[in-house]
Motif scaffolding. Sequence first.
Motif, short mmCIF file in Angstrom:
data_model
loop_
_atom_site.label_atom_id
_atom_site.label_comp_id
_atom_site.label_asym_id
_atom_site.label_seq_id
_atom_site.Cartn_x
_atom_site.Cartn_y
_atom_site.Cartn_z
N LEU A 142 -6.61 -8.67 6.80
CA LEU A 142 -6.81 -7.80 7.95
C LEU A 142 -7.88 -8.43 8.84
O LEU A 142 -8.96 -8.78 8.37
CB LEU A 142 -7.27 -6.41 7.52
CG LEU A 142 -6.28 -5.53 6.75
CD1 LEU A 142 -6.94 -4.20 6.41
CD2 LEU A 142 -5.03 -5.30 7.57
N MET A 171 -2.91 -0.71 2.41
CA MET A 171 -4.06 -0.67 3.31
C MET A 171 -4.79 0.66 3.16
O MET A 171 -4.18 1.69 2.90
CB MET A 171 -3.63 -0.86 4.76
CG MET A 171 -3.19 -2.27 5.09
SD MET A 171 -2.91 -2.49 6.88
CE MET A 171 -1.49 -1.42 7.12
N SER A 172 -6.10 0.61 3.36
CA SER A 172 -6.90 1.82 3.29
C SER A 172 -8.11 1.64 4.20
O SER A 172 -8.17 0.69 4.99
CB SER A 172 -7.32 2.10 1.85
OG SER A 172 -8.01 3.32 1.75
N ILE A 173 -9.04 2.56 4.10
CA ILE A 173 -10.30 2.45 4.83
C ILE A 173 -11.45 2.74 3.88
O ILE A 173 -11.27 3.44 2.87
CB ILE A 173 -10.37 3.40 6.05
CG1 ILE A 173 -10.29 4.86 5.60
CG2 ILE A 173 -9.28 3.08 7.06
CD1 ILE A 173 -10.51 5.85 6.74
N LEU A 188 -6.22 -4.21 15.86
CA LEU A 188 -6.25 -4.45 14.42
C LEU A 188 -5.08 -5.38 14.12
O LEU A 188 -3.92 -5.07 14.44
CB LEU A 188 -6.11 -3.15 13.64
CG LEU A 188 -5.96 -3.30 12.12
CD1 LEU A 188 -7.22 -3.87 11.50
CD2 LEU A 188 -5.61 -1.96 11.49
N PHE A 193 -1.63 4.64 9.90
CA PHE A 193 -2.79 5.51 10.04
C PHE A 193 -2.47 7.00 10.09
O PHE A 193 -3.34 7.81 10.36
CB PHE A 193 -3.63 5.12 11.26
CG PHE A 193 -4.49 3.93 11.01
CD1 PHE A 193 -5.25 3.84 9.87
CD2 PHE A 193 -4.51 2.87 11.90
CE1 PHE A 193 -6.02 2.74 9.62
CE2 PHE A 193 -5.28 1.76 11.64
CZ PHE A 193 -6.04 1.69 10.51
N TRP A 228 -9.76 -7.97 12.87
CA TRP A 228 -9.88 -7.02 13.97
C TRP A 228 -10.88 -7.53 14.99
O TRP A 228 -11.75 -8.35 14.71
CB TRP A 228 -10.28 -5.63 13.47
CG TRP A 228 -11.67 -5.53 12.91
CD1 TRP A 228 -12.12 -5.95 11.70
CD2 TRP A 228 -12.80 -4.94 13.57
NE1 TRP A 228 -13.46 -5.67 11.53
CE2 TRP A 228 -13.91 -5.06 12.67
CE3 TRP A 228 -13.00 -4.33 14.80
CZ2 TRP A 228 -15.18 -4.57 12.98
CZ3 TRP A 228 -14.27 -3.85 15.10
CH2 TRP A 228 -15.34 -3.97 14.21
N PRO A 287 -11.45 -1.14 7.86
CA PRO A 287 -10.14 -1.23 7.19
C PRO A 287 -10.24 -2.20 6.01
O PRO A 287 -10.97 -3.19 6.05
CB PRO A 287 -9.22 -1.79 8.28
CG PRO A 287 -9.93 -1.53 9.58
CD PRO A 287 -11.38 -1.61 9.26
#
Length: 426
Positions: free
Chosen positions: A405, A341-343, A412, A5, A407, A333
Amino acid sequence: MRYLFVGLLAFLSISCRKDVLLPSKPAVYQEKFTPLTPSFTQIDFEFNYDTLQKWMQLRPGKTLFKTGTDASIVGFPLQVNLLNSVKIQGNNDKTLNLKLPISFTAEPSLAGFSAGKVNGQMDVTVQADVLTKAINALSVQQIKYAYQWKEKPSLRVAGFGVNVSSVIDRLLASKQEQLTSQLTSQINRSLQVTNLEKMLSKAIHSMPVADFLLHPTVNQIALDKFILGTNSIRGTVFVNSSLVFTNVFDNRVLQQNAIKLISNTPSLSESGAPFSVQLSWEYLRSMVETQMRNATKHVNLTLTLQTTDTRWIHCTIVGYKGKESSFSFDFIPVLLEDNKMSIRLVSKELSGLRFPSKLFKKQVVNRLERNLNQFNIDPMLFIDRSKWMNSGMIESDMNIRLDSLLWNQEVLNVQGKIQGKWLIRK
């Protein structure tokens, strides 16, 4: 993992790169995570003999043999203790040589009367052939031994010391067959499956790796190759396992490994250990806030994360464009198609801008959104080879594959598989 992050800082950039969004798989909210299903991984290993001694608890002073009656092989009570560390050496075949400095205390009797205690010290050299067809069928045979006196024993008779080393030499020579038989039996008892499984269960434990604790769960181990080197044991095993990484301050009580040694080596189409990385939201919030303060020189900048909504995570950054400015956005996410990984933003709002920044609010929001959408994390950045090497785990051709992913309000949870060639050296 410290890089996780850190890409959130990208929105501080003034870059105007083209916004390209890859297909993505969004994170799934799950109150409780299902335990990982272990799978087999091929692991090379090398354990020096000093490490082996620690596992077998061969410490100076350890009692190797003791009988409190006259029913022992030699015909009288006898106790044998280890004086110093054992010296172990192999020959790259199946033969092991051990040099054991020992002390003994015997209480022989003459004509039915106690003759007192006899104390002595000797260096004992033992040679044994080790059978290694399977890890659950280890055994020794063809044991031979020799010895040299370090301190010859004596016996007090009528107040005088009498050297009895020659008497003991003759006794040991006459009992050689029985002694080697008992020594073989004693060693093979220590190599029983239950003892080895217990030893391995104690040896496999949590360990620090970078900013995290690694908690390995091992179910089965199968031996493939086994070489008794000059200074260490080398070989290859197949380990059925899974790995869980948690924040260092996670004080969970871990379930002890219940290891089973099996004889059949698996046929693998893919070697790799399933893993999960559990990152608390507080850990992520604190890390990103600290890095943002350092980057912007705004020591009063604050970042908050709220995870009460099961649809997305809410983030608020206060102090980015002046003390009163506040940028709030909801995000989820995601896993990208290129294994990163990204958002993805769900909503956004910027308020509290002062003049003249207020005149360019739309441009500021567009830049922030664009940079947030371009944020991604390559999982290979998580690997700090020096940390793995210092912990005794050395990898080559390592690849991290991300699968999902998950959460909840606390963490996470990143799940995937670690693939590559492994060497564990202790």
